[in-house]
Scaffold this motif. Structure first.
Motif, PDB file in Angstrom:
ATOM      1  N   ASP A 155       0.829  -1.207   0.000  1.00  0.00           N
ATOM      2  CA  ASP A 155       0.000   0.000   0.000  1.00  0.00           C
ATOM      3  C   ASP A 155       0.863   1.257   0.000  1.00  0.00           C
ATOM      4  OD1 ASP A 155      -2.593  -1.370   0.275  1.00  0.00           O
ATOM      5  OD2 ASP A 155      -1.779  -1.967   2.228  1.00  0.00           O
ATOM      6  N   LEU A 156       1.937   1.215   0.759  1.00  0.00           N
ATOM      7  CA  LEU A 156       2.868   2.330   0.888  1.00  0.00           C
ATOM      8  C   LEU A 156       4.284   1.784   0.963  1.00  0.00           C
ATOM      9  CD1 LEU A 156       1.035   4.405   3.679  1.00  0.00           C
ATOM     10  CD2 LEU A 156       1.093   4.933   1.220  1.00  0.00           C
ATOM     11  N   GLY A 157       5.250   2.668   0.706  1.00  0.00           N
ATOM     12  CA  GLY A 157       6.643   2.263   0.790  1.00  0.00           C
ATOM     13  C   GLY A 157       7.445   3.174   1.701  1.00  0.00           C
ATOM     14  N   VAL A 158       8.562   2.631   2.178  1.00  0.00           N
ATOM     15  CA  VAL A 158       9.511   3.378   2.997  1.00  0.00           C
ATOM     16  C   VAL A 158      10.898   3.048   2.469  1.00  0.00           C
ATOM     17  CG1 VAL A 158      10.429   3.784   5.322  1.00  0.00           C
ATOM     18  CG2 VAL A 158       7.996   3.209   5.014  1.00  0.00           C
ATOM     19  N   VAL A 159      11.658   4.092   2.113  1.00  0.00           N
ATOM     20  CA  VAL A 159      13.007   3.901   1.582  1.00  0.00           C
ATOM     21  C   VAL A 159      13.994   4.736   2.391  1.00  0.00           C
ATOM     22  CG1 VAL A 159      12.250   3.281  -0.747  1.00  0.00           C
ATOM     23  CG2 VAL A 159      12.648   5.689  -0.196  1.00  0.00           C
ATOM     24  N   LEU A 160      15.213   4.204   2.542  1.00  0.00           N
ATOM     25  CA  LEU A 160      16.229   4.877   3.332  1.00  0.00           C
ATOM     26  C   LEU A 160      17.594   4.762   2.668  1.00  0.00           C
ATOM     27  CD1 LEU A 160      14.355   2.930   5.448  1.00  0.00           C
ATOM     28  CD2 LEU A 160      15.452   4.476   7.032  1.00  0.00           C
ATOM     29  N   CYS A 161      18.336   5.853   2.732  1.00  0.00           N
ATOM     30  CA  CYS A 161      19.756   5.850   2.408  1.00  0.00           C
ATOM     31  C   CYS A 161      20.416   6.806   3.401  1.00  0.00           C
ATOM     32  CB  CYS A 161      20.028   6.197   0.943  1.00  0.00           C
ATOM     33  SG  CYS A 161      19.638   7.884   0.425  1.00  0.00           S
ATOM     34  N   SER A 162      21.646   7.193   3.188  1.00  0.00           N
ATOM     35  CA  SER A 162      22.336   8.004   4.196  1.00  0.00           C
ATOM     36  C   SER A 162      21.617   9.318   4.483  1.00  0.00           C
ATOM     37  CB  SER A 162      23.783   8.263   3.786  1.00  0.00           C
ATOM     38  OG  SER A 162      23.830   9.036   2.596  1.00  0.00           O
ATOM     39  N   ASN A 163      21.271  10.067   3.443  1.00  0.00           N
ATOM     40  CA  ASN A 163      20.572  11.338   3.647  1.00  0.00           C
ATOM     41  C   ASN A 163      19.174  11.354   3.047  1.00  0.00           C
ATOM     42  OD1 ASN A 163      21.054  11.608   0.926  1.00  0.00           O
ATOM     43  ND2 ASN A 163      22.378  13.397   1.110  1.00  0.00           N
ATOM     44  N   GLY A 164      18.761  10.299   2.382  1.00  0.00           N
ATOM     45  CA  GLY A 164      17.434  10.182   1.804  1.00  0.00           C
ATOM     46  C   GLY A 164      17.275  10.825   0.441  1.00  0.00           C
TER      47      GLY A 164
END
Length: 155
Positions: free
Chosen positions: A59-68
């Protein structure tokens, strides 16, 4: 709600933590990696999460990296994805309420666990308000369509 999570090596630890928070809140989690702190490329995970949202596996997503930034830019290259890079719970709530954001991006090295949890909770607790925002969202979609139509074959 089913949530797709994805992160590069910089976001690996916070992704795992937030996936646990999401489960504790009663959500189903689709973990699309990375599955270790070894160096990887954030575009792979932004695309995986975006595709999961677009094809209905999430339904939704969440993504992450060092600063986004890199992972949010990549996610937003996918037509139909509205990825919001958020640093506050207020911003996350507005992203859902006003632009119907379907992916949340976070900078794992910029915010702590507590702030990240608050942002995630606000993102999940809010919905698109419609009304005057529908007109703006329609214009956003028009810009997206024009951008796709104008894309040069060698770009």
């Amino acid at each position: 709600m089913k949530l797709a999570f994805g992160a590069d090596h910089a976001g690996f630890e916070l992704k795992n933590h937030l996936a646990g928070v999401a489960r504790d809140l009663g959500h189903e989690v689709l973990d699309l990696g990375t599955h270790s702190p070894d160096s990887v490329d954030y575009p792979d995970f932004a695309e995986a999460v975006g595709r999961a949202v677009l094809d209905g596996r999430a339904d939704l997503g969440v993504v992450l990296c060092s600063n986004g930034v890199g992972i949010s830019i990549t996610a937003n290259k996918m037509p139909g994805i509205r990825c919001a890079l958020c640093h506050t719970s207020w911003g996350a709530a507005r992203a859902r309420q006003h632009v119907n954001a379907n992916v949340l991006a976070l900078g794992a090295w910029e915010i702590g666990r507590g702030v990240a949890e608050d942002i995630l909770r606000a993102f999940l607790a809010n919905e698109f308000e419609g009304g005057r925002h529908e007109r703006r969202l329609a214009k956003l979609h028009d810009v997206e369509r024009r951008g796709i139509a104008a894309e040069a074959p060698n770009a």
